[in-house]
Scaffold this active site. Sequence first.
Site, PDB file in Angstrom:
ATOM      1  N   SER A   1     167.884  83.075  10.903  1.00 29.89           N
ATOM      2  CA  SER A   1     167.463  82.429   9.553  1.00 29.89           C
ATOM      3  C   SER A   1     168.372  81.522   8.911  1.00 29.89           C
ATOM      4  O   SER A   1     169.482  81.871   8.960  1.00 29.89           O
ATOM      5  CB  SER A   1     167.202  83.780   8.760  1.00 29.89           C
ATOM      6  OG  SER A   1     167.142  83.514   7.290  1.00 29.89           O
TER       7      SER A   1
ATOM      8  N   GLU B   1     169.331  81.802   5.979  1.00 28.56           N
ATOM      9  CA  GLU B   1     169.964  82.988   4.978  1.00 28.56           C
ATOM     10  C   GLU B   1     171.228  83.232   5.848  1.00 28.56           C
ATOM     11  O   GLU B   1     172.308  83.586   4.966  1.00 28.56           O
ATOM     12  CB  GLU B   1     169.083  84.176   4.927  1.00 28.56           C
ATOM     13  CG  GLU B   1     169.640  85.118   4.099  1.00 28.56           C
ATOM     14  CD  GLU B   1     169.744  84.542   2.369  1.00 28.56           C
ATOM     15  OE1 GLU B   1     168.983  83.725   1.943  1.00 28.56           O
ATOM     16  OE2 GLU B   1     170.531  85.317   1.648  1.00 28.56           O
TER      17      GLU B   1
ATOM     18  N   TYR C   1     170.986  91.516   4.205  1.00 25.87           N
ATOM     19  CA  TYR C   1     169.660  90.704   5.185  1.00 25.87           C
ATOM     20  C   TYR C   1     170.383  89.736   5.988  1.00 25.87           C
ATOM     21  O   TYR C   1     170.148  89.622   7.330  1.00 25.87           O
ATOM     22  CB  TYR C   1     168.562  90.054   4.322  1.00 25.87           C
ATOM     23  CG  TYR C   1     167.670  89.083   5.017  1.00 25.87           C
ATOM     24  CD1 TYR C   1     166.696  89.712   6.006  1.00 25.87           C
ATOM     25  CD2 TYR C   1     167.877  87.945   5.120  1.00 25.87           C
ATOM     26  CE1 TYR C   1     165.681  89.009   6.605  1.00 25.87           C
ATOM     27  CE2 TYR C   1     167.038  87.230   5.761  1.00 25.87           C
ATOM     28  CZ  TYR C   1     166.129  87.539   6.595  1.00 25.87           C
ATOM     29  OH  TYR C   1     165.383  86.817   7.228  1.00 25.87           O
TER      30      TYR C   1
END
Length: 328
Positions: free
Chosen positions: A127, A129, A151
């Site tokens: 990801s 992120e 996360y």
Amino acid sequence: MKRALITGITGQDGLYLSELLLSKGYEVYGLIRGQNNPKAELVRSVVPDVKLLNGDITDLSSLIRAFSEAQPDEVYNLGAISFVAYSWENARLTSDVTGIGVLNVLEATRLYAGQDLSKVRFYQASSSEMFGKVQDVPQRESTLLWPRSPYGVAKVYGHYMTINYRESYGMHASSGILFNHESPRRGPEFVTRKITQAVARIALGLQDGIALGNLDAKRDWGFAGDYVEAMWLMLQQEQADDYVVATGETHSIREFLEVAFAHVGIDDWEGKVTQDPRFFRPAEVDLLIGDPTKAREQLGWQPKVGFDDLVRMMLDSDLAQQKELAGR
Ligand code: G4F
């Protein structure tokens, strides 16, 4: 006939990927977690040809059983706790599922392949992120990772574990660093769908306004239906590798609101949006913008749906859904 096993089958990516693989003639197996999972019905109605297997990516023995049943040529690990805001409240659970879960699926894949590693190919849903406090603009495969949420940290673990299995065992294990990707199937907890659902209801006179958090964060938003094609392409390459999958454009939450409200003919929208401290995050990812050059040059992948069309597609779907609900 090729066989694929997908974890995270109940999410938007699982559904789009299943449709893509079924259209290519694959036999598709989906791993589904828990007793009486309410999302099983959704999968059965959208992609009835997918065969559902019980299992959990935190439980290696359940994965071993699923592999032995599905006998996959390709494994797509999309399973994760994927809502970033939630990960501060449940950091340990997020680490177990989104991080250690990857190790379990990699290990199940390795055990299943046995001596013949060419038997199976593995895809990890990494990801953007992971870039967090970004160290390059735009972000590419070589950009230093600096996650800003539990996360993101868990995704970094899964990403490097995938690379490690490739380098340690010679497994065909690829990682797609996917930037935000949305669709009418997106969960309503994510900002894009939260906005399109609310704007649809405001346009229909069912709601007055919407409470959001940080409107200045910028994201590189693409269409999930385009992004699953990149996943598949990665597993068709001779060599496994890591790829950024992005549009190369970035927009703020404010711009998303602008396009959404304009689509329903509301120009003066600022008064309908309030900012609520509950939706701000302890640490924010301010700017994401990906450089998809490698995916374009090596996979021949390009996104088809642009930002404005994506917002309108989601809003049109929510307008239709809200009208139907209101009419009942
Ligand atoms: O839609 P979001 O919750 O997505 P976020 O955090 O970027 O994560 C998504 O993309 C990642 C890829 O980069 C995936 F790995 C991840 O699984 C997920 O799919 O939030 C987007 C932005 C954030 O900056 C957030 O602070 O929107 C901002 N925001 C402002 N108000 C809000 C809200 N986000 C949510 N969810 N709800 C709000 O009310």
